[in-house]
Design a protein around this motif. Structure first.
Motif, PDB file in Angstrom:
ATOM      1  N   THR A   1       0.840  -1.198   0.000  1.00 55.69           N
ATOM      2  CA  THR A   1       0.000   0.000   0.000  1.00 55.69           C
ATOM      3  C   THR A   1       0.872   1.243   0.000  1.00 55.69           C
ATOM      4  O   THR A   1       1.839   1.349   0.754  1.00 55.69           O
ATOM      5  N   LYS A   2       0.529   2.203  -0.871  1.00 59.31           N
ATOM      6  CA  LYS A   2       1.286   3.451  -0.960  1.00 59.31           C
ATOM      7  C   LYS A   2       0.409   4.616  -0.528  1.00 59.31           C
ATOM      8  O   LYS A   2      -0.682   4.821  -1.071  1.00 59.31           O
ATOM      9  N   LEU A   3       0.874   5.372   0.465  1.00 62.89           N
ATOM     10  CA  LEU A   3       0.191   6.573   0.906  1.00 62.89           C
ATOM     11  C   LEU A   3       0.929   7.786   0.376  1.00 62.89           C
ATOM     12  O   LEU A   3       2.143   7.921   0.582  1.00 62.89           O
ATOM     13  N   LEU A   4       0.222   8.667  -0.301  1.00 59.63           N
ATOM     14  CA  LEU A   4       0.801   9.908  -0.808  1.00 59.63           C
ATOM     15  C   LEU A   4       0.453  11.022   0.165  1.00 59.63           C
ATOM     16  O   LEU A   4      -0.720  11.360   0.350  1.00 59.63           O
ATOM     17  N   TYR A   5       1.478  11.582   0.794  1.00 57.79           N
ATOM     18  CA  TYR A   5       1.316  12.627   1.803  1.00 57.79           C
ATOM     19  C   TYR A   5       1.586  13.974   1.138  1.00 57.79           C
ATOM     20  O   TYR A   5       2.736  14.294   0.826  1.00 57.79           O
ATOM     21  N   ILE A   6       0.539  14.730   0.903  1.00 55.30           N
ATOM     22  CA  ILE A   6       0.620  15.959   0.120  1.00 55.30           C
ATOM     23  C   ILE A   6       0.485  17.160   1.045  1.00 55.30           C
ATOM     24  O   ILE A   6      -0.555  17.349   1.694  1.00 55.30           O
ATOM     25  N   THR A   7       1.517  17.984   1.106  1.00 56.18           N
ATOM     26  CA  THR A   7       1.468  19.165   1.963  1.00 56.18           C
ATOM     27  C   THR A   7       1.535  20.430   1.116  1.00 56.18           C
ATOM     28  O   THR A   7       2.167  20.455   0.063  1.00 56.18           O
ATOM     29  N   ALA A   8       0.889  21.474   1.603  1.00 58.14           N
ATOM     30  CA  ALA A   8       0.861  22.744   0.869  1.00 58.14           C
ATOM     31  C   ALA A   8       1.000  23.897   1.850  1.00 58.14           C
ATOM     32  O   ALA A   8       0.078  24.696   2.045  1.00 58.14           O
ATOM     33  N   ASN A   9       2.148  23.949   2.487  1.00 56.91           N
ATOM     34  CA  ASN A   9       2.410  25.024   3.443  1.00 56.91           C
ATOM     35  C   ASN A   9       3.921  25.275   3.480  1.00 56.91           C
ATOM     36  O   ASN A   9       4.685  24.356   3.801  1.00 56.91           O
ATOM     37  N   PRO A  10       4.369  26.496   3.157  1.00 56.62           N
ATOM     38  CA  PRO A  10       5.803  26.777   3.133  1.00 56.62           C
ATOM     39  C   PRO A  10       6.420  26.953   4.511  1.00 56.62           C
ATOM     40  O   PRO A  10       7.650  27.084   4.629  1.00 56.62           O
TER      41      PRO A  10
ATOM     42  N   ALA B   1       7.731  26.045   8.367  1.00 59.79           N
ATOM     43  CA  ALA B   1       8.354  24.911   9.033  1.00 59.79           C
ATOM     44  C   ALA B   1       7.284  24.202   9.860  1.00 59.79           C
ATOM     45  O   ALA B   1       6.285  24.815  10.275  1.00 59.79           O
ATOM     46  N   ILE B   2       7.477  22.923  10.094  1.00 59.89           N
ATOM     47  CA  ILE B   2       6.481  22.145  10.837  1.00 59.89           C
ATOM     48  C   ILE B   2       6.174  22.774  12.188  1.00 59.89           C
ATOM     49  O   ILE B   2       5.004  22.881  12.590  1.00 59.89           O
ATOM     50  N   GLU B   3       7.219  23.223  12.893  1.00 62.34           N
ATOM     51  CA  GLU B   3       7.000  23.763  14.235  1.00 62.34           C
ATOM     52  C   GLU B   3       6.223  25.084  14.215  1.00 62.34           C
ATOM     53  O   GLU B   3       5.712  25.526  15.248  1.00 62.34           O
ATOM     54  N   ASN B   4       6.125  25.710  13.052  1.00 62.02           N
ATOM     55  CA  ASN B   4       5.390  26.970  12.937  1.00 62.02           C
ATOM     56  C   ASN B   4       4.016  26.795  12.298  1.00 62.02           C
ATOM     57  O   ASN B   4       3.337  27.784  11.997  1.00 62.02           O
ATOM     58  N   SER B   5       3.612  25.563  12.089  1.00 63.52           N
ATOM     59  CA  SER B   5       2.343  25.295  11.412  1.00 63.52           C
ATOM     60  C   SER B   5       1.493  24.327  12.218  1.00 63.52           C
ATOM     61  O   SER B   5       1.927  23.219  12.538  1.00 63.52           O
ATOM     62  N   PHE B   6       0.288  24.728  12.544  1.00 65.92           N
ATOM     63  CA  PHE B   6      -0.633  23.838  13.244  1.00 65.92           C
ATOM     64  C   PHE B   6      -0.978  22.645  12.356  1.00 65.92           C
ATOM     65  O   PHE B   6      -0.984  21.498  12.808  1.00 65.92           O
ATOM     66  N   GLY B   7      -1.292  22.915  11.088  1.00 64.95           N
ATOM     67  CA  GLY B   7      -1.677  21.837  10.183  1.00 64.95           C
ATOM     68  C   GLY B   7      -0.577  20.818   9.970  1.00 64.95           C
ATOM     69  O   GLY B   7      -0.805  19.607  10.021  1.00 64.95           O
ATOM     70  N   LEU B   8       0.642  21.301   9.709  1.00 61.22           N
ATOM     71  CA  LEU B   8       1.757  20.388   9.471  1.00 61.22           C
ATOM     72  C   LEU B   8       2.100  19.581  10.728  1.00 61.22           C
ATOM     73  O   LEU B   8       2.513  18.424  10.631  1.00 61.22           O
TER      74      LEU B   8
END
Length: 218
Positions: free
Chosen positions: A2-11, A13-20
């Motif tokens: 099984t292949k999961l495609l993890y698509i992110t759209a936020n420039p 950094a992870i620590e600065n993003s609630f969604g990420l």
């Protein structure tokens, strides 16, 4: 596999993003539960995701009239090749996770570009006498959407043009099992931001543990 495609759209950094941050929690839990599954990260702000512009439309017209790919301009070849690569990447995945912020009522423009890259007649959907039908069967998706205000319900729901757009786009190509996880209200209720984030992370972990457990069919 099984292949999961993890698509992110936020420039950010992870620590600065609630969604990420919530997306990362999902992926970490998912990998623990599904150690043999393949996870491919596709960062829309770092990858080549061409938009449909005049150059692309001209290239499509030429290809449709019999012009060979090699006779397109170098710019057109690069754009058409990148769009084809993105289409193949999307089509070959079994599961999808989109992580997007809600910016001014919609997702970042590059998400629309990506949707345009994978919504292709004869590849991910086809026209029939009963209308278009999706060709991507037995796939599922999660959309993690982060926003400063509350848009999953109440007055804000009428101006959330992101979650419904993505769900309908995925349904159109045959991905009928789509779940949305809202991470919202952090700016409207800054005193509760930490709790909102923590609660969303726990919800993401629960979804991750069950994500590949259920077989889906159209």
């Amino acid at each position: 596999m099984t292949k999961l495609l993890y698509i992110t759209a936020n420039p950010n950094a992870i620590e600065n993003s609630f969604g990420l941050s919530v997306g990362e929690a999902f992926i970490n839990e998912y990998k623990q539960v599904n150690p043999t599954n393949e996870v491919v990260h596709f960062d829309l702000f770092k990858e080549n995701v061409p938009m449909i512009d005049g150059s692309v439309l001209d290239a499509w017209g030429k290809l449709g009239s019999g012009t060979s790919f090699e006779d397109l301009s170098a710019e057109q070849q690069a754009k058409i090749a990148a769009m084809g690569k993105n289409l193949e990447l999307f089509s070959q995945a079994d599961e999808y996770v989109f992580v997007t912020p809600l910016w001014n009522f919609g997702f970042p423009a590059v998400v629309k570009n990506f949707i345009d890259n994978f919504t292709v007649a004869g590849q991910t959907f086809k026209y029939t006498e009963n209308g278009p039908i999706g060709l991507l069967e037995n796939k599922k998706a999660l959309h993690i959407q982060a926003s400063g205000g509350v848009y999953s319900e109440g007055p804000g729901a009428a101006i959330d043009f992101s979650s419904s757009f993505l769900k309908n786009a995925l349904n159109f190509v045959g991905v009928s099992d789509v779940t949305t996880l809202f991470v919202e209200g952090m700016a409207a209720m800054p005193d509760k931001a930490a709790d909102i984030k923590a609660d969303a992370i726990e919800k993401a972990k629960v979804v991750a543990r069950e994500f590949s457990a259920v077989k889906v069919s159209n």
